[in-house]
Structures are given as structure tokens and as C-alpha cells.
Write a protein that holds these residues in place. Sequence first.
Motif, PDB file in Angstrom:
ATOM      1  N   SER A  71       0.842  -1.203   0.000  1.00 50.52           N
ATOM      2  CA  SER A  71       0.000   0.000   0.000  1.00 50.52           C
ATOM      3  C   SER A  71       0.870   1.243   0.000  1.00 50.52           C
ATOM      4  O   SER A  71       1.899   1.302   0.663  1.00 50.52           O
ATOM      5  CB  SER A  71      -0.914   0.009   1.225  1.00 50.52           C
ATOM      6  OG  SER A  71      -1.589   1.241   1.310  1.00 50.52           O
ATOM      7  N   ASP A  72       0.463   2.249  -0.745  1.00 50.66           N
ATOM      8  CA  ASP A  72       1.195   3.506  -0.780  1.00 50.66           C
ATOM      9  C   ASP A  72       0.826   4.397   0.411  1.00 50.66           C
ATOM     10  O   ASP A  72       1.516   5.353   0.714  1.00 50.66           O
ATOM     11  CB  ASP A  72       0.893   4.262  -2.079  1.00 50.66           C
ATOM     12  CG  ASP A  72       1.426   3.525  -3.298  1.00 50.66           C
ATOM     13  OD1 ASP A  72       2.453   2.830  -3.160  1.00 50.66           O
ATOM     14  OD2 ASP A  72       0.809   3.638  -4.369  1.00 50.66           O
ATOM     15  N   ASP A  73      -0.286   4.081   1.046  1.00 53.70           N
ATOM     16  CA  ASP A  73      -0.784   4.920   2.129  1.00 53.70           C
ATOM     17  C   ASP A  73      -0.877   4.113   3.423  1.00 53.70           C
ATOM     18  O   ASP A  73      -1.957   3.760   3.881  1.00 53.70           O
ATOM     19  CB  ASP A  73      -2.161   5.478   1.746  1.00 53.70           C
ATOM     20  CG  ASP A  73      -2.665   6.473   2.779  1.00 53.70           C
ATOM     21  OD1 ASP A  73      -1.827   7.074   3.471  1.00 53.70           O
ATOM     22  OD2 ASP A  73      -3.898   6.641   2.892  1.00 53.70           O
ATOM     23  N   LEU A  74       0.273   3.807   3.998  1.00 58.59           N
ATOM     24  CA  LEU A  74       0.313   3.007   5.217  1.00 58.59           C
ATOM     25  C   LEU A  74       0.040   3.884   6.436  1.00 58.59           C
ATOM     26  O   LEU A  74       0.532   5.007   6.524  1.00 58.59           O
ATOM     27  CB  LEU A  74       1.685   2.339   5.376  1.00 58.59           C
ATOM     28  CG  LEU A  74       2.093   1.331   4.290  1.00 58.59           C
ATOM     29  CD1 LEU A  74       3.498   0.825   4.549  1.00 58.59           C
ATOM     30  CD2 LEU A  74       1.112   0.181   4.228  1.00 58.59           C
ATOM     31  N   ASP A  75      -0.752   3.349   7.383  1.00 56.41           N
ATOM     32  CA  ASP A  75      -0.991   4.111   8.607  1.00 56.41           C
ATOM     33  C   ASP A  75       0.218   4.002   9.533  1.00 56.41           C
ATOM     34  O   ASP A  75       1.144   3.234   9.292  1.00 56.41           O
ATOM     35  CB  ASP A  75      -2.282   3.651   9.297  1.00 56.41           C
ATOM     36  CG  ASP A  75      -2.265   2.179   9.669  1.00 56.41           C
ATOM     37  OD1 ASP A  75      -1.179   1.650   9.995  1.00 56.41           O
ATOM     38  OD2 ASP A  75      -3.330   1.544   9.644  1.00 56.41           O
ATOM     39  N   ASP A  76       0.192   4.772  10.611  1.00 53.95           N
ATOM     40  CA  ASP A  76       1.343   4.815  11.516  1.00 53.95           C
ATOM     41  C   ASP A  76       1.637   3.462  12.159  1.00 53.95           C
ATOM     42  O   ASP A  76       2.790   3.097  12.363  1.00 53.95           O
ATOM     43  CB  ASP A  76       1.110   5.859  12.613  1.00 53.95           C
ATOM     44  CG  ASP A  76       1.145   7.281  12.063  1.00 53.95           C
ATOM     45  OD1 ASP A  76       1.709   7.469  10.967  1.00 53.95           O
ATOM     46  OD2 ASP A  76       0.614   8.189  12.718  1.00 53.95           O
ATOM     47  N   ILE A  77       0.571   2.720  12.499  1.00 52.00           N
ATOM     48  CA  ILE A  77       0.764   1.413  13.132  1.00 52.00           C
ATOM     49  C   ILE A  77       1.475   0.455  12.183  1.00 52.00           C
ATOM     50  O   ILE A  77       2.421  -0.233  12.562  1.00 52.00           O
ATOM     51  CB  ILE A  77      -0.594   0.815  13.577  1.00 52.00           C
ATOM     52  CG1 ILE A  77      -1.161   1.636  14.734  1.00 52.00           C
ATOM     53  CG2 ILE A  77      -0.437  -0.647  13.983  1.00 52.00           C
ATOM     54  CD1 ILE A  77      -2.550   1.213  15.173  1.00 52.00           C
ATOM     55  N   THR A  78       1.030   0.429  10.921  1.00 51.17           N
ATOM     56  CA  THR A  78       1.654  -0.469   9.948  1.00 51.17           C
ATOM     57  C   THR A  78       3.102  -0.071   9.689  1.00 51.17           C
ATOM     58  O   THR A  78       3.982  -0.925   9.570  1.00 51.17           O
ATOM     59  CB  THR A  78       0.858  -0.469   8.634  1.00 51.17           C
ATOM     60  OG1 THR A  78      -0.510  -0.783   8.924  1.00 51.17           O
ATOM     61  CG2 THR A  78       1.402  -1.509   7.663  1.00 51.17           C
ATOM     62  N   ALA A  80       5.067   1.337  11.834  1.00 55.21           N
ATOM     63  CA  ALA A  80       5.819   0.917  13.023  1.00 55.21           C
ATOM     64  C   ALA A  80       6.082  -0.580  13.001  1.00 55.21           C
ATOM     65  O   ALA A  80       7.154  -1.040  13.407  1.00 55.21           O
ATOM     66  CB  ALA A  80       5.056   1.300  14.287  1.00 55.21           C
ATOM     67  N   LEU A  81       5.101  -1.355  12.512  1.00 56.47           N
ATOM     68  CA  LEU A  81       5.277  -2.808  12.439  1.00 56.47           C
ATOM     69  C   LEU A  81       6.368  -3.166  11.439  1.00 56.47           C
ATOM     70  O   LEU A  81       7.121  -4.129  11.639  1.00 56.47           O
ATOM     71  CB  LEU A  81       3.963  -3.481  12.055  1.00 56.47           C
ATOM     72  CG  LEU A  81       2.882  -3.479  13.143  1.00 56.47           C
ATOM     73  CD1 LEU A  81       1.558  -3.946  12.576  1.00 56.47           C
ATOM     74  CD2 LEU A  81       3.293  -4.339  14.315  1.00 56.47           C
ATOM     75  N   HIS A  82       6.453  -2.402  10.338  1.00 59.40           N
ATOM     76  CA  HIS A  82       7.536  -2.641   9.371  1.00 59.40           C
ATOM     77  C   HIS A  82       8.888  -2.372  10.027  1.00 59.40           C
ATOM     78  O   HIS A  82       9.859  -3.087   9.789  1.00 59.40           O
ATOM     79  CB  HIS A  82       7.367  -1.737   8.146  1.00 59.40           C
ATOM     80  CG  HIS A  82       6.412  -2.264   7.133  1.00 59.40           C
ATOM     81  ND1 HIS A  82       6.658  -3.417   6.414  1.00 59.40           N
ATOM     82  CD2 HIS A  82       5.206  -1.803   6.702  1.00 59.40           C
ATOM     83  CE1 HIS A  82       5.650  -3.644   5.592  1.00 59.40           C
ATOM     84  NE2 HIS A  82       4.750  -2.692   5.749  1.00 59.40           N
ATOM     85  N   ALA A  83       8.938  -1.335  10.852  1.00 63.29           N
ATOM     86  CA  ALA A  83      10.207  -0.934  11.459  1.00 63.29           C
ATOM     87  C   ALA A  83      10.601  -1.820  12.639  1.00 63.29           C
ATOM     88  O   ALA A  83      11.758  -2.216  12.766  1.00 63.29           O
ATOM     89  CB  ALA A  83      10.115   0.522  11.918  1.00 63.29           C
ATOM     90  N   LYS A  84       9.633  -2.149  13.499  1.00 59.10           N
ATOM     91  CA  LYS A  84       9.959  -2.841  14.747  1.00 59.10           C
ATOM     92  C   LYS A  84       9.410  -4.245  14.861  1.00 59.10           C
ATOM     93  O   LYS A  84       9.813  -4.997  15.738  1.00 59.10           O
ATOM     94  CB  LYS A  84       9.443  -2.018  15.935  1.00 59.10           C
ATOM     95  CG  LYS A  84      10.043  -0.631  16.021  1.00 59.10           C
ATOM     96  CD  LYS A  84       9.449   0.135  17.188  1.00 59.10           C
ATOM     97  CE  LYS A  84      10.009   1.548  17.271  1.00 59.10           C
ATOM     98  NZ  LYS A  84       9.404   2.309  18.380  1.00 59.10           N
ATOM     99  N   GLY A  85       8.461  -4.597  14.003  1.00 62.19           N
ATOM    100  CA  GLY A  85       7.842  -5.903  14.114  1.00 62.19           C
ATOM    101  C   GLY A  85       6.641  -5.867  15.035  1.00 62.19           C
ATOM    102  O   GLY A  85       6.347  -4.866  15.673  1.00 62.19           O
ATOM    103  N   CYS A  86       5.933  -6.986  15.110  1.00 61.10           N
ATOM    104  CA  CYS A  86       4.729  -7.083  15.939  1.00 61.10           C
ATOM    105  C   CYS A  86       5.110  -7.442  17.362  1.00 61.10           C
ATOM    106  O   CYS A  86       6.139  -8.065  17.601  1.00 61.10           O
ATOM    107  CB  CYS A  86       3.801  -8.155  15.366  1.00 61.10           C
ATOM    108  SG  CYS A  86       2.237  -8.291  16.229  1.00 61.10           S
ATOM    109  N   GLY A  87       4.244  -7.060  18.301  1.00 62.85           N
ATOM    110  CA  GLY A  87       4.487  -7.419  19.692  1.00 62.85           C
ATOM    111  C   GLY A  87       5.623  -6.657  20.312  1.00 62.85           C
ATOM    112  O   GLY A  87       6.348  -7.185  21.136  1.00 62.85           O
ATOM    113  N   VAL A  88       5.779  -5.387  19.923  1.00 64.79           N
ATOM    114  CA  VAL A  88       6.899  -4.599  20.434  1.00 64.79           C
ATOM    115  C   VAL A  88       6.797  -4.351  21.939  1.00 64.79           C
ATOM    116  O   VAL A  88       7.773  -4.000  22.571  1.00 64.79           O
ATOM    117  CB  VAL A  88       7.002  -3.240  19.696  1.00 64.79           C
ATOM    118  CG1 VAL A  88       7.372  -3.466  18.253  1.00 64.79           C
ATOM    119  CG2 VAL A  88       5.700  -2.471  19.788  1.00 64.79           C
TER     120      VAL A  88
END
Length: 116
Positions: A71-78, A80-88
Motif C-alpha cells: 500500500s502507498d498509504d500506510l498508517d502509523d501502526i503499519t 511501526a510494524l515494518h520498522a519494529k515488528g509485531c508485539g513490540v
Amino acid sequence: GLLSLCYRYGEVVNINLVRDKKTGKSKGFCFLCYEDQRSTILAVDNFNGIKIKGRTIRVDHVANYRPPKDSDDLDDITKALHAKGCGVKTPPHSSSDSLLEDDDVPVKKQKGEGCS
């Protein structure tokens, strides 16, 4: 549907419903990220192997959550998940990643998939 059942066990922060790039149709499985690890464990324990509309689903944990990336329009949560992964919010050894999969649809398996 099935995803609405996942909300029974905790706050879902991200969902990646995997689709065929050419047709846009669902491949029959998704990755789902809960806010905390307890929700992941509850979802895996309660959903794995159950039948919904005549189909057995397979739910398991994944080593690394796969957030949506096309997606070209990722929300902040997504983002963050790309950067840090899930379950941070949880220790590295207990990630909140999981995958939900329909056994009737052949898919490539990733080590430790699941729906949490």
C-alpha cells in the motif's frame, strides 16, 4: 466472519489478508497481530483445528509478523510494524505474531504460522 471472532480474544492492531497479486483474490490465509501475547495464545488455543462453514482452519504462531507492504498509504501502526515488528510491547522471545489459514486452500507454509 472469521476475523470478527479474533476480536473476542484481544485488541487486534494489524491484519494482513494475503491476496493473489494478479487476481486480487484471497489466498485463504492471513497474518494477524494482537496488542499483547496473551491474546495471541488464547486465539491459537481456541481456533486451531476448529471447523467454520465446513472448513477446518489452522491457526499458529509465526516467527515474524508480515504487515501489509503493497500500500502507498500506510498508517502509523503499519509503518511501526515494518520498522519494529509485531508485539513490540512484549519480550523478543514471546512475539504476538500469528497466522490464520484455511486448510482447504494450499499455501506455502512459513515456520510457525498462526492467527492471534
